[in-house]
Design an enzyme around this catalytic site. Sequence first.
Site, mmCIF file in Angstrom:
data_model
loop_
_atom_site.group_PDB
_atom_site.id
_atom_site.type_symbol
_atom_site.label_atom_id
_atom_site.label_comp_id
_atom_site.label_asym_id
_atom_site.label_seq_id
_atom_site.Cartn_x
_atom_site.Cartn_y
_atom_site.Cartn_z
ATOM 1 N N ALA B 28 19.525 26.187 41.997
ATOM 2 C CA ALA B 28 20.566 25.379 42.775
ATOM 3 C C ALA B 28 20.824 24.645 41.160
ATOM 4 C CB ALA B 28 19.557 24.288 43.489
ATOM 5 N N CYS B 50 44.826 49.903 16.657
ATOM 6 C CA CYS B 50 43.354 49.752 17.634
ATOM 7 C C CYS B 50 42.921 51.311 17.038
ATOM 8 C CB CYS B 50 43.005 50.451 19.377
ATOM 9 S SG CYS B 50 41.314 51.839 19.192
ATOM 10 N N CYS B 53 41.929 55.020 19.017
ATOM 11 C CA CYS B 53 43.237 55.486 20.032
ATOM 12 C C CYS B 53 43.493 56.824 19.017
ATOM 13 C CB CYS B 53 44.226 54.123 19.974
ATOM 14 S SG CYS B 53 44.273 53.001 21.468
ATOM 15 N N ALA B 59 38.521 52.629 9.592
ATOM 16 C CA ALA B 59 38.378 52.284 7.984
ATOM 17 C C ALA B 59 38.041 53.693 6.695
ATOM 18 C CB ALA B 59 36.956 51.788 8.433
ATOM 19 N N ASP B 76 31.616 54.786 10.556
ATOM 20 C CA ASP B 76 32.355 54.231 9.210
ATOM 21 C C ASP B 76 30.883 53.231 8.368
ATOM 22 O OD1 ASP B 76 34.509 56.127 9.373
ATOM 23 O OD2 ASP B 76 35.383 54.445 10.613
ATOM 24 N N HIS B 112 43.501 53.955 25.803
ATOM 25 C CA HIS B 112 42.277 52.414 25.522
ATOM 26 C C HIS B 112 42.261 51.508 26.762
ATOM 27 C CE1 HIS B 112 41.994 49.144 22.946
ATOM 28 N NE2 HIS B 112 42.375 48.385 23.458
ATOM 29 N N ASN B 152 27.733 49.204 24.264
ATOM 30 C CA ASN B 152 27.761 48.217 24.332
ATOM 31 C C ASN B 152 29.190 47.607 24.696
ATOM 32 O OD1 ASN B 152 25.281 47.128 22.808
ATOM 33 N ND2 ASN B 152 26.313 47.109 20.770
ATOM 34 N N SER B 160 32.694 45.822 19.303
ATOM 35 C CA SER B 160 34.070 44.484 18.132
ATOM 36 C C SER B 160 35.530 45.552 18.648
ATOM 37 C CB SER B 160 33.918 44.796 16.639
ATOM 38 O OG SER B 160 33.753 46.518 16.535
ATOM 39 N N HIS B 163 38.129 49.009 23.018
ATOM 40 C CA HIS B 163 38.620 50.964 23.587
ATOM 41 C C HIS B 163 36.895 51.744 24.300
ATOM 42 C CE1 HIS B 163 40.851 54.795 23.217
ATOM 43 N NE2 HIS B 163 40.036 55.328 23.169
ATOM 44 N N HIS B 165 33.886 53.478 24.874
ATOM 45 C CA HIS B 165 33.046 53.864 23.770
ATOM 46 C C HIS B 165 31.344 53.321 23.686
ATOM 47 C CE1 HIS B 165 33.916 50.046 20.893
ATOM 48 N NE2 HIS B 165 32.464 50.873 20.230
ATOM 49 N N GLN B 167 27.538 54.315 21.233
ATOM 50 C CA GLN B 167 27.342 54.682 20.016
ATOM 51 C C GLN B 167 25.923 55.634 20.091
ATOM 52 O OE1 GLN B 167 27.038 51.943 16.859
ATOM 53 N NE2 GLN B 167 27.766 50.632 18.441
ATOM 54 N N HIS B 292 15.573 57.882 31.496
ATOM 55 C CA HIS B 292 16.703 57.458 32.499
ATOM 56 C C HIS B 292 17.147 56.420 32.071
ATOM 57 C CE1 HIS B 292 12.754 55.669 30.845
ATOM 58 N NE2 HIS B 292 13.639 54.421 30.630
ATOM 59 N N PHE B 308 21.061 33.218 29.016
ATOM 60 C CA PHE B 308 20.820 33.462 27.866
ATOM 61 C C PHE B 308 19.354 33.478 27.727
ATOM 62 C CE2 PHE B 308 23.985 30.687 27.875
ATOM 63 C CZ PHE B 308 25.031 30.922 26.544
ATOM 64 N N GLU B 313 12.148 32.394 26.812
ATOM 65 C CA GLU B 313 11.925 33.917 26.505
ATOM 66 C C GLU B 313 11.799 34.499 24.946
ATOM 67 O OE1 GLU B 313 14.441 32.062 27.649
ATOM 68 O OE2 GLU B 313 14.737 32.605 29.732
HETATM 69 O O1 G1P Z 1 16.030 24.537 30.851
HETATM 70 P P1 G1P Z 1 18.331 24.733 30.492
HETATM 71 O O2 G1P Z 1 17.974 23.914 28.766
HETATM 72 O O3 G1P Z 1 18.548 24.048 31.371
HETATM 73 O O4 G1P Z 1 17.970 26.328 29.809
HETATM 74 C C1 G1P Z 1 18.247 27.286 28.674
HETATM 75 O O5 G1P Z 1 16.535 27.483 28.200
HETATM 76 C C2 G1P Z 1 15.578 28.507 29.380
HETATM 77 C C3 G1P Z 1 14.162 28.712 28.056
HETATM 78 O O6 G1P Z 1 14.562 28.973 27.016
HETATM 79 C C4 G1P Z 1 16.423 29.743 29.436
HETATM 80 O O7 G1P Z 1 15.388 30.124 30.884
HETATM 81 C C5 G1P Z 1 18.103 29.200 29.885
HETATM 82 O O8 G1P Z 1 18.709 30.351 30.049
HETATM 83 C C6 G1P Z 1 18.431 28.158 29.004
HETATM 84 O O9 G1P Z 1 19.823 28.309 29.153
HETATM 85 O O1 G1P Z 2 27.684 48.719 15.613
HETATM 86 P P1 G1P Z 2 28.833 47.754 15.803
HETATM 87 O O2 G1P Z 2 29.462 48.107 17.618
HETATM 88 O O3 G1P Z 2 29.843 47.333 15.194
HETATM 89 O O4 G1P Z 2 27.926 46.418 16.620
HETATM 90 C C1 G1P Z 2 27.256 45.710 17.411
HETATM 91 O O5 G1P Z 2 25.837 46.965 18.003
HETATM 92 C C2 G1P Z 2 24.505 47.091 17.253
HETATM 93 C C3 G1P Z 2 23.710 48.204 17.791
HETATM 94 O O6 G1P Z 2 23.319 47.571 18.587
HETATM 95 C C4 G1P Z 2 24.226 45.785 16.683
HETATM 96 O O7 G1P Z 2 23.169 46.218 15.618
HETATM 97 C C5 G1P Z 2 25.394 44.950 16.637
HETATM 98 O O8 G1P Z 2 24.910 43.618 16.043
HETATM 99 C C6 G1P Z 2 26.490 44.402 17.257
HETATM 100 O O9 G1P Z 2 27.544 43.812 17.158
#
Ligand code: G1P
Ligand code: G1P
Lengths: 337, 337
Positions: B28, B50, B53, B59, B76, B112, B152, B160, B163, B165, B167, B292, B308, B313
């Site tokens: 809530a 891109c 592509c 780079a 790169d 893309h 990611n 970033s 496209h 992809h 890693q 897995h 967050f 956390e």
């Molecule tokens: O309690 P808040 O400020 O609303 O929430 C924030 O802090 C909490 C504790 O670190 C986290 O669980 C939440 O994800 C974050 O948004």
């Molecule tokens: O390699 P990229 O896609 O530029 O970078 C991304 O993935 C990486 C691996 O998880 C991380 O270290 C970077 O912080 C993130 O921005």
Amino acid sequence: MDLLPDAPHRRLNRLTGEWVLVSPHRTARPWQGQIEETTPEKRPEYDPSCYLCPGNTRAGGVKTPVYDSTYVFDNDFAALLPDAAKGGVDDGLLVARPERGICRVVCFSPRHDLTLGGMSQPALRTVVDTWAEQTASLGAIDWVGHVQVFENRGSMMGASNPHPHGQIWATESVPNEPAKELAQQAAYDGDCLLCDYLAAELSDGSRVVDSNEHYVSLVPFWAVWPFETLVLPRSHHGSLTDLDGAERDGLADVLGKVTRRYDRLFGVTFPYSMGFHQRPTDGSEHPRAHLHAHFYPPLLRSATVRKFMVGFELLAQPQRDITPESAAQRLRELDND
Amino acid sequence: MDLLPDAPHRRLNRLTGEWVLVSPHRTARPWQGQIEETTPEKRPEYDPSCYLCPGNTRAGGVKTPVYDSTYVFDNDFAALLPDAAKGGVDDGLLVARPERGICRVVCFSPRHDLTLGGMSQPALRTVVDTWAEQTASLGAIDWVGHVQVFENRGSMMGASNPHPHGQIWATESVPNEPAKELAQQAAYDGDCLLCDYLAAELSDGSRVVDSNEHYVSLVPFWAVWPFETLVLPRSHHGSLTDLDGAERDGLADVLGKVTRRYDRLFGVTFPYSMGFHQRPTDGSEHPRAHLHAHFYPPLLRSATVRKFMVGFELLAQPQRDITPESAAQRLRELDND
Ligand SMILES: O=P(O)(O)O[C@H]1O[C@H](CO)[C@@H](O)[C@H](O)[C@H]1O
Ligand SMILES: O=P(O)(O)O[C@H]1O[C@H](CO)[C@@H](O)[C@H](O)[C@H]1O
């Protein structure tokens, strides 16, 4: 250090027993990813729509009193509740237990526009005293095994309100991160891991950021976040409640200094999560626990480019680009007053 | 489960040995914090700007060939390098070691505008085959101890480039997360922790999302992220290289299904980090390692409100609001085709 200065390497976090990958050669990487918004920096001293400002109404119609120093209340949307629940499950694979807790909010100041770094030394000292009092009173509750004091600052770190405030979550059990650190400290082959580590850092000097008679801040050798810092007392204390007046002043001083350096680094109120790790209140002695605070700030290169802890970091191991030594140097070059 | 259905509790992640706090009563809570931007969903099939592509320049002036299926190349701006470095330090407190590695980028498709969930079953199967081939060839390098395949997706997860992809980072040592999981699997009091866990989940059913003859996806009992899933083969295999053709088809099918459900949940290309945990290639047998994939998606309530992982956390323990059972139910209610 005896490594090729630019060679990728890993460092051991002696406090948790986990590793971090360091890629010093990677700073040339261009950034094409997400750009964070910068929030406007000018805030009023009082915001009529802020539920943490004195005299305003919180969720559920509760009124925040007109306070003039710190102010503590139970979180209206607490993640944990103090009621004892029954039940649980444990068949060796599915394991769950009820967990009691108390979640509090700590307003650092009645002023909406302040941050820790912008507060006076006496006001910061009052924040330290409030954290210590809360640790004492929550820790005294018989079922409370651990008190976690922390602050999420900035919307990037999930803070939903810019009014200067932190949180305290008291739980029945000792959470993962402090449990890992306590295990490493207990297993250490010496009197105190962090006392010895601090001595090593002070004699090396390359990662130290600020220090006074009682307190030191440094970028740990094993830092994960780009400008992560560790703040610790010179004397062996396990809890905020053990610090005497001069030590509390020392902590307030170092906290003000490190946050002012942060805010100057990229010219914005530096987002971070910070918090204290202290001796659990679970009835055991924990003589080897050494009180400390961690600052975990996400910004990497500018106010808008952060480090993402994603793919490799979540699934495998944290990775950082700039070295802890260069991060410490950049922080030291900024003013702290 | 034998808990009061709405009572806060903690659950044990049997794969890592760490706990997660669950706060089912907290849904809530109003959200006043950061609102994420939603990126425009319509992308062209080909984007001249891109670098992933076909036919475009990366780079350093390297040209991406005109490919028509998957395409793999060395990153790169690799975080790790294959050259052996000398040195290191270990005085018991400061511990660092050189770390070699190979970082590759895997384009899933020349198009893309596609995502894993939008690709045909044969195209997805080719992605699975590419991951398996890369695991085999990187794992065959004598000093490579571990191959981490991951993706990611979305700017919120640090990607970033939209496209499609992923890693692959091959490292000398086994990183923290797989090391923890391998230790728990090795210590398990039975033949295979994940074989037994999968059997328990299939008989319970409340957390299962999709399944076919060879593969299952489910929200794990100990999920940290709101809509986290675990994807695993019914048979005991340690690596993508062990899957036969029918099993690879089964994996491709379940990957397509789970990502399509994700994209329908809030009507946006669902951001996530995903990756596979497989048997290390460090020369040991690891007979108990069960292959897995983990999906870690950050969205909580809508396309713009994420979970967050901050203060509590980062410093103490992950915390979630909706239960894994209700997350699985919401995912099951969506179409998967
Ligand atoms: O309690 P808040 O400020 O609303 O929430 C924030 O802090 C909490 C504790 O670190 C986290 O669980 C939440 O994800 C974050 O948004
Ligand atoms: O390699 P990229 O896609 O530029 O970078 C991304 O993935 C990486 C691996 O998880 C991380 O270290 C970077 O912080 C993130 O921005």
